[in-house]
Design a protein around this motif. Structure first.
Motif, PDB file in Angstrom:
ATOM      1  N   GLU A  36     -42.087   6.967 -57.205  1.00  0.00           N
ATOM      2  CA  GLU A  36     -41.425   7.719 -58.352  1.00  0.00           C
ATOM      3  C   GLU A  36     -42.275   8.899 -58.609  1.00  0.00           C
ATOM      4  O   GLU A  36     -43.753   8.968 -58.757  1.00  0.00           O
ATOM      5  N   ARG A  37     -41.418   9.861 -58.603  1.00  0.00           N
ATOM      6  CA  ARG A  37     -42.113  11.236 -58.952  1.00  0.00           C
ATOM      7  C   ARG A  37     -42.555  11.349 -60.416  1.00  0.00           C
ATOM      8  O   ARG A  37     -42.041  10.854 -61.242  1.00  0.00           O
ATOM      9  N   PHE A  38     -43.386  12.320 -60.694  1.00  0.00           N
ATOM     10  CA  PHE A  38     -43.832  12.622 -61.968  1.00  0.00           C
ATOM     11  C   PHE A  38     -42.654  12.888 -63.049  1.00  0.00           C
ATOM     12  O   PHE A  38     -42.567  12.142 -64.269  1.00  0.00           O
ATOM     13  N   LEU A  39     -41.553  13.730 -62.627  1.00  0.00           N
ATOM     14  CA  LEU A  39     -40.453  13.820 -63.516  1.00  0.00           C
ATOM     15  C   LEU A  39     -39.494  12.714 -63.576  1.00  0.00           C
ATOM     16  O   LEU A  39     -38.951  12.258 -64.600  1.00  0.00           O
ATOM     17  N   ASP A  40     -39.390  11.706 -62.816  1.00  0.00           N
ATOM     18  CA  ASP A  40     -38.832  10.695 -62.714  1.00  0.00           C
ATOM     19  C   ASP A  40     -39.412   9.503 -63.740  1.00  0.00           C
ATOM     20  O   ASP A  40     -38.751   8.947 -64.620  1.00  0.00           O
ATOM     21  N   THR A  41     -40.743   9.411 -63.724  1.00  0.00           N
ATOM     22  CA  THR A  41     -41.530   8.647 -64.596  1.00  0.00           C
ATOM     23  C   THR A  41     -41.525   9.211 -65.932  1.00  0.00           C
ATOM     24  O   THR A  41     -40.981   8.409 -67.098  1.00  0.00           O
ATOM     25  N   GLN A  42     -41.458  10.587 -66.295  1.00  0.00           N
ATOM     26  CA  GLN A  42     -41.524  11.079 -67.617  1.00  0.00           C
ATOM     27  C   GLN A  42     -40.162  10.711 -68.124  1.00  0.00           C
ATOM     28  O   GLN A  42     -39.860  10.516 -69.470  1.00  0.00           O
ATOM     29  N   ARG A  43     -39.040  10.946 -67.199  1.00  0.00           N
ATOM     30  CA  ARG A  43     -37.871  10.822 -67.779  1.00  0.00           C
ATOM     31  C   ARG A  43     -37.590   9.325 -68.018  1.00  0.00           C
ATOM     32  O   ARG A  43     -36.956   8.866 -69.025  1.00  0.00           O
ATOM     33  N   ARG A  44     -38.188   8.541 -67.588  1.00  0.00           N
ATOM     34  CA  ARG A  44     -38.020   6.960 -67.691  1.00  0.00           C
ATOM     35  C   ARG A  44     -38.610   6.450 -68.819  1.00  0.00           C
ATOM     36  O   ARG A  44     -37.915   5.743 -69.674  1.00  0.00           O
ATOM     37  N   VAL A  45     -39.641   6.922 -69.272  1.00  0.00           N
ATOM     38  CA  VAL A  45     -40.623   6.288 -70.382  1.00  0.00           C
ATOM     39  C   VAL A  45     -40.734   7.523 -71.362  1.00  0.00           C
ATOM     40  O   VAL A  45     -40.950   6.703 -72.679  1.00  0.00           O
ATOM     41  N   GLY A  46     -40.074   8.712 -71.247  1.00  0.00           N
ATOM     42  CA  GLY A  46     -40.169   9.470 -72.403  1.00  0.00           C
ATOM     43  C   GLY A  46     -41.481  10.380 -72.633  1.00  0.00           C
ATOM     44  O   GLY A  46     -42.417  10.146 -71.940  1.00  0.00           O
ATOM     45  N   LEU A  47     -41.671  10.737 -73.804  1.00  0.00           N
ATOM     46  CA  LEU A  47     -42.702  11.655 -74.236  1.00  0.00           C
ATOM     47  C   LEU A  47     -43.881  10.839 -74.840  1.00  0.00           C
ATOM     48  O   LEU A  47     -44.937  11.134 -74.891  1.00  0.00           O
ATOM     49  N   GLU A  48     -43.505   9.795 -75.495  1.00  0.00           N
ATOM     50  CA  GLU A  48     -44.355   9.042 -76.425  1.00  0.00           C
ATOM     51  C   GLU A  48     -45.668   8.382 -75.634  1.00  0.00           C
ATOM     52  O   GLU A  48     -46.728   8.889 -76.314  1.00  0.00           O
ATOM     53  N   PRO A  49     -45.542   7.803 -74.497  1.00  0.00           N
ATOM     54  CA  PRO A  49     -46.792   7.480 -73.726  1.00  0.00           C
ATOM     55  C   PRO A  49     -47.766   8.427 -73.588  1.00  0.00           C
ATOM     56  O   PRO A  49     -49.041   8.385 -73.692  1.00  0.00           O
ATOM     57  N   PHE A  50     -47.279   9.678 -73.290  1.00  0.00           N
ATOM     58  CA  PHE A  50     -48.115  10.916 -72.940  1.00  0.00           C
ATOM     59  C   PHE A  50     -48.797  11.439 -74.229  1.00  0.00           C
ATOM     60  O   PHE A  50     -49.679  11.933 -74.255  1.00  0.00           O
ATOM     61  N   LYS A  51     -47.866  11.351 -75.348  1.00  0.00           N
ATOM     62  CA  LYS A  51     -48.641  11.779 -76.576  1.00  0.00           C
ATOM     63  C   LYS A  51     -49.476  10.881 -77.168  1.00  0.00           C
ATOM     64  O   LYS A  51     -50.453  11.470 -77.604  1.00  0.00           O
ATOM     65  N   GLU A  52     -49.404   9.583 -76.878  1.00  0.00           N
ATOM     66  CA  GLU A  52     -50.434   8.673 -77.378  1.00  0.00           C
ATOM     67  C   GLU A  52     -51.673   8.861 -76.562  1.00  0.00           C
ATOM     68  O   GLU A  52     -52.745   8.849 -77.099  1.00  0.00           O
ATOM     69  N   SER A  53     -51.607   9.280 -75.297  1.00  0.00           N
ATOM     70  CA  SER A  53     -52.768   9.497 -74.236  1.00  0.00           C
ATOM     71  C   SER A  53     -53.401  10.849 -74.597  1.00  0.00           C
ATOM     72  O   SER A  53     -54.769  10.870 -75.111  1.00  0.00           O
ATOM     73  N   VAL A  54     -52.687  11.811 -74.954  1.00  0.00           N
ATOM     74  CA  VAL A  54     -53.335  13.061 -75.187  1.00  0.00           C
ATOM     75  C   VAL A  54     -53.889  13.322 -76.744  1.00  0.00           C
ATOM     76  O   VAL A  54     -55.032  13.849 -76.878  1.00  0.00           O
ATOM     77  N   TYR A  55     -53.263  12.759 -77.557  1.00  0.00           N
ATOM     78  CA  TYR A  55     -53.534  12.960 -78.936  1.00  0.00           C
ATOM     79  C   TYR A  55     -54.496  11.736 -79.603  1.00  0.00           C
ATOM     80  O   TYR A  55     -54.683  11.555 -80.585  1.00  0.00           O
ATOM     81  N   ALA A  56     -54.875  10.632 -78.646  1.00  0.00           N
ATOM     82  CA  ALA A  56     -55.464   9.422 -79.121  1.00  0.00           C
ATOM     83  C   ALA A  56     -56.676   9.919 -79.804  1.00  0.00           C
ATOM     84  O   ALA A  56     -57.139   9.267 -80.873  1.00  0.00           O
TER      85      ALA A  56
END
Length: 381
Positions: free
Chosen positions: A358-378
């Motif tokens: 799975e490419r980065f773009l595929d993963t991001q589209r599958r899981v959405g923004l929320e997991p990345f937000k949680e990681s970055v703004y933790a």
């Protein structure tokens, strides 16, 4: 674009043309309008699925006539085809164009077969050699991992047997993406003369392509490209980024771009890690005019000004290919020295959540923004 991969970002321009063939084999164009980036980013819309090649100029004329008549000339910020298409809807715009086209269709600007042939004659094929070998590995380079990495990343197949297309990467660490010196320009010209029938092409990803290289010449070309700084094996990876000149050179910029690019280059200089991440685009713009195409980067970075201080907004999920999409804003912006850490957290999240292949773009589209937000703004939570 004439490629199925859309190498010209046709969906984010005022007018986009995709060369296609219809069910009878006739060559024509799929016509898109109303795309664009900048302060009002929009993905273009198809207004005609198939336009015969002979009608190209008259149909484009009709599009411009409609825009010139009804476009927002009273406001420079809204004087774009995309604003009119958005206000009317693509369907209404298409109806207006079709109606206008009836006045110029089959007129003097209609392309004859002879005129198309005349134009094609300026783009004749090079004098390709027959029965060339498809193998380039010489004995001394057989076990050279550097050469193999370069070949895997920077070389593309060719429709003519025995030839290939070679990307000269203009993205070595420590150099502004896409920058070359006068001496390097001379070197590119010489490499083009010797290895690619005198032709070099500049890509919108800020690299150079030698489109017609004999496969058997790859070892020699690699060695000479490396000597001139063109052999960084990073095409299509995170560090093969698009970056505008930013505040260092542009009077319109709100923030600097080049130092951010260099900081990311230096943080992610492990090629094995970049290869593990796979295909991934990162684009940087120093202002909302979006000259760095940040809206359509898998990771987009936009420089913004906050009371005289430079901050950087992060977007995820953009694409400029056939699956064109605008990235979504991750959240509040960051200081310049925070950006490499933020990118690292984004990539860590991707690696943790991706499934095999799975490419980065595929993963991001599958899981959405929320997991990345949680990681970055933790930290701030």
């Amino acid at each position: 674009t004439g490629s199925r991969a859309d190498r010209a970002a046709t969906q984010v321009h005022d007018i986009g043309l995709e060369v296609i063939k219809n069910e009878t084999g006739e060559t024509g164009f799929k016509v898109l309008v109303g795309g664009g980036l900048g302060r009002t980013p929009i993905i273009g819309s198809v207004i005609r699925e198939f336009l015969p090649a002979k009608h190209l100029l008259t149909y484009l004329d009709a599009i411009l006539r409609v825009y010139n008549r009804y476009g927002r000339r009273d406001n420079k910020y809204k004087a774009r085809i995309k604003i009119l298409v958005k206000a009317w809807t693509p369907e209404v715009f298409a109806e207006k164009v079709e109606a206008e086209w009836q006045h110029v269709k089959d007129g003097p600007a209609t392309l004859t077969d002879a005129e198309i042939a005349r134009a094609r004659s300026f783009f004749s094929h090079p004098a390709y050699e027959d029965q060339l070998p498809d193998e380039s590995r010489t004995t001394e380079l057989l076990a050279n991992k550097a050469f193999e990495k370069w070949r895997d990343r920077n070389v593309r197949p060719h429709k003519v047997s025995g030839y290939c297309a070679v990307f000269l990467s203009l993205k070595p660490t420590g150099v502004a993406p896409g920058d070359v010196t006068d001496g390097q320009l001379e070197a590119i010209a010489e490499l083009a003369d010797r290895f690619s029938f005198g032709e070099a092409r500049v890509t919108h990803q800020q690299n150079v392509v030698l489109a017609d290289v004999r496969v058997q010449d790859l070892p020699q070309l690699w060695q000479e490209a490396r000597a001139h700084g063109f052999a960084t094996p990073n095409i299509g990876t995170l560090t093969d980024m698009i970056c505008c000149p930013g505040g260092d050179f542009c009077s319109l910029a709100n923030a600097k771009s080049i130092p951010i690019a260099e900081a990311i280059q230096r943080r992610f200089d492990d090629m094995d890690y970049l290869y593990d991440l796979g295909d991934l685009s990162l684009n940087i713009s120093g202002c909302m005019n979006a000259c760095g195409h940040h809206h359509v980067g898998n990771i987009g970075i936009l420089g913004v000004d906050k009371k005289g201080q430079e901050f950087y907004q992060i977007q995820l999920g953009g694409s400029a290919g056939t699956d064109a999409a605008l990235g979504g804003v991750l959240g509040p912006s960051f200081l310049a020295n925070e950006v490499p850490d933020v990118v690292e957290k984004i990539l860590q999240t991707y690696v943790e959540l991706r499934i095999e292949g799975e490419r980065f773009l595929d993963t991001q589209r599958r899981v959405g923004l929320e997991p990345f937000k949680e990681s970055v703004y933790a930290k701030a939570a």
